[in-house]
Design an enzyme around this catalytic site. Structure first.
Site, mmCIF file in Angstrom:
data_model
loop_
_atom_site.group_PDB
_atom_site.id
_atom_site.type_symbol
_atom_site.label_atom_id
_atom_site.label_comp_id
_atom_site.label_asym_id
_atom_site.label_seq_id
_atom_site.Cartn_x
_atom_site.Cartn_y
_atom_site.Cartn_z
ATOM 1 N N HIS A 135 1.024 -1.088 -0.183
ATOM 2 C CA HIS A 135 0.067 -0.067 0.245
ATOM 3 C C HIS A 135 0.918 1.242 0.005
ATOM 4 O O HIS A 135 2.147 1.375 0.414
ATOM 5 C CB HIS A 135 -0.766 0.103 1.502
ATOM 6 C CG HIS A 135 -2.021 -0.585 1.544
ATOM 7 N ND1 HIS A 135 -2.901 -1.230 2.523
ATOM 8 C CD2 HIS A 135 -2.921 -0.497 0.252
ATOM 9 C CE1 HIS A 135 -3.933 -2.006 2.502
ATOM 10 N NE2 HIS A 135 -4.110 -1.932 0.890
ATOM 11 N N CYS B 93 -2.376 2.830 9.265
ATOM 12 C CA CYS B 93 -3.057 2.156 8.692
ATOM 13 C C CYS B 93 -4.267 1.768 9.521
ATOM 14 O O CYS B 93 -5.203 1.216 9.151
ATOM 15 C CB CYS B 93 -2.501 0.542 8.389
ATOM 16 S SG CYS B 93 -0.972 0.238 7.838
HETATM 17 N N1 ARG Z 1 -3.624 -7.291 6.896
HETATM 18 C C1 ARG Z 1 -3.957 -6.375 5.825
HETATM 19 C C2 ARG Z 1 -3.909 -6.259 4.565
HETATM 20 O O1 ARG Z 1 -2.967 -6.428 4.076
HETATM 21 C C3 ARG Z 1 -3.855 -4.792 5.857
HETATM 22 C C4 ARG Z 1 -3.917 -3.391 5.930
HETATM 23 C C5 ARG Z 1 -3.060 -2.573 6.156
HETATM 24 N N2 ARG Z 1 -4.215 -1.024 6.118
HETATM 25 C C6 ARG Z 1 -2.819 0.000 4.813
HETATM 26 N N3 ARG Z 1 -3.351 1.008 5.403
HETATM 27 N N4 ARG Z 1 -1.633 0.090 4.791
HETATM 28 O O2 ARG Z 1 -4.903 -5.397 3.451
#
Ligand code: ARG
Length: 275
Positions: A174, A268
């Site tokens: 991300h 996150c």
């Molecule tokens: N386990 C989640 C996923 O893979 C973690 C998300 C993390 N969020 C972020 N904003 N980077 O989607």
């Protein structure tokens, strides 16, 4: 010569949405950090999250909560739920089936009112995970999660220019795991997480950016949140903290190692509600 002093930075009060990790667990793997065979503790995750929550409150920010839904262990990562700018809300559309049902919870929460417009994104769009508001423009990530077509959709919906950035390292899947907006026109990022073209775009637009080294990047040091003065970031990212201090920011360390087992940290866990 001093570049700037701490007193030159001013914090502005923010409004955040968070989701208590009551049901936190790693039961599937949709990023390289997630290993369901490794033990996780909902209790430790919750305690770390509570501290982060209290840190925001102590810094004078308003925190609103969305009710966690059983069976949706990644819901703690509220940043992914939507993009909220100018009181307009674009609710996420998740890439992976394990998270798809989170959108309904966010649609419901935002439908309680107070927003000028609320709708769900048409194309895969993982909210503030991939879309970071940087003053006038929106920095947008793609490569692993959000669909490239979502970048145009976001630009149109919010009536703001979008800068497309391509992520290339699956550990930084991300945009908010590889780049953090500190203030208008000021960012910190991990160069190696971006394609050569995107590295050039970033170097040109942000020649004075703080660059993270490998060690800080893998502690998720870039998964940070700034209020203009205080920068809350994983406490393990000591190199970034030093660089922030040098630029007049006030780094505030947070321990979110338990949540990192799911591939998430400070940013996150936090969705900024921009009125
Ligand atoms: N386990 C989640 C996923 O893979 C973690 C998300 C993390 N969020 C972020 N904003 N980077 O989607």
């Amino acid at each position: 010569m001093e570049r700037s002093t701490e007193s030159a930075r001013a914090a502005s009060p923010r409004r955040y949405l968070m989701c208590r990790p009551t049901h936190f667990d790693v039961t599937y793997s949709i990023n390289p950090w997630m290993d369901p065979s490794k033990p996780t503790s909902a209790e430790v995750g919750l305690a770390q999250w509570e501290e982060l929550h209290d840190t925001f409150v102590e810094l004078g920010h308003e925190v609103q909560l969305i009710e966690p839904v059983p069976g949706l262990p990644d819901m703690v990562f509220a940043a992914n739920g939507a993009i909220v700018i100018d009181n307009k809300v674009l609710v996420a559309r998740f890439r992976h089936s394990q998270r798809v049902d989170e959108s309904a919870a966010y649609l419901e929460w935002f439908s309680r009112g107070g927003w000028s417009e609320v709708r769900q994104a048409e194309y895969v769009n993982e909210g503030e995970g991939d879309f970071l508001f940087a003053g006038g423009e929106i920095l947008a990530g793609s490569g692993f999660r959000s669909d490239l077509r979502s970048h145009d959709e976001v630009s149109e919906f919010f009536g703001r220019p979008v800068v497309t950035l391509t992520l290339v390292d699956p550990r930084f899947y991300h945009l908010d795991t590889a780049l953090s907006v500190l203030a208008d026109g000021e960012i910190m990022y991990n160069r190696a997480a971006f394609s050569p073209e995107s590295q050039s775009v970033l170097a040109e637009r942000f020649p004075d950016a703080i660059l993270a080294d490998r060690a800080d990047a893998v502690t998720f040091g870039l998964n940070a949140l700034s209020d203009g003065r205080n920068v809350i970031l994983p406490q393990q990212a000591v190199g970034l903290a030093a660089q922030l201090r040098e630029r007049g920011y006030h780094p505030v360390g947070a321990d979110l190692t338990e949540l990192l087992k799911a591939g998430g940290s400070v940013k996150c866990c936090t969705l900024e509600l921009r009125g």
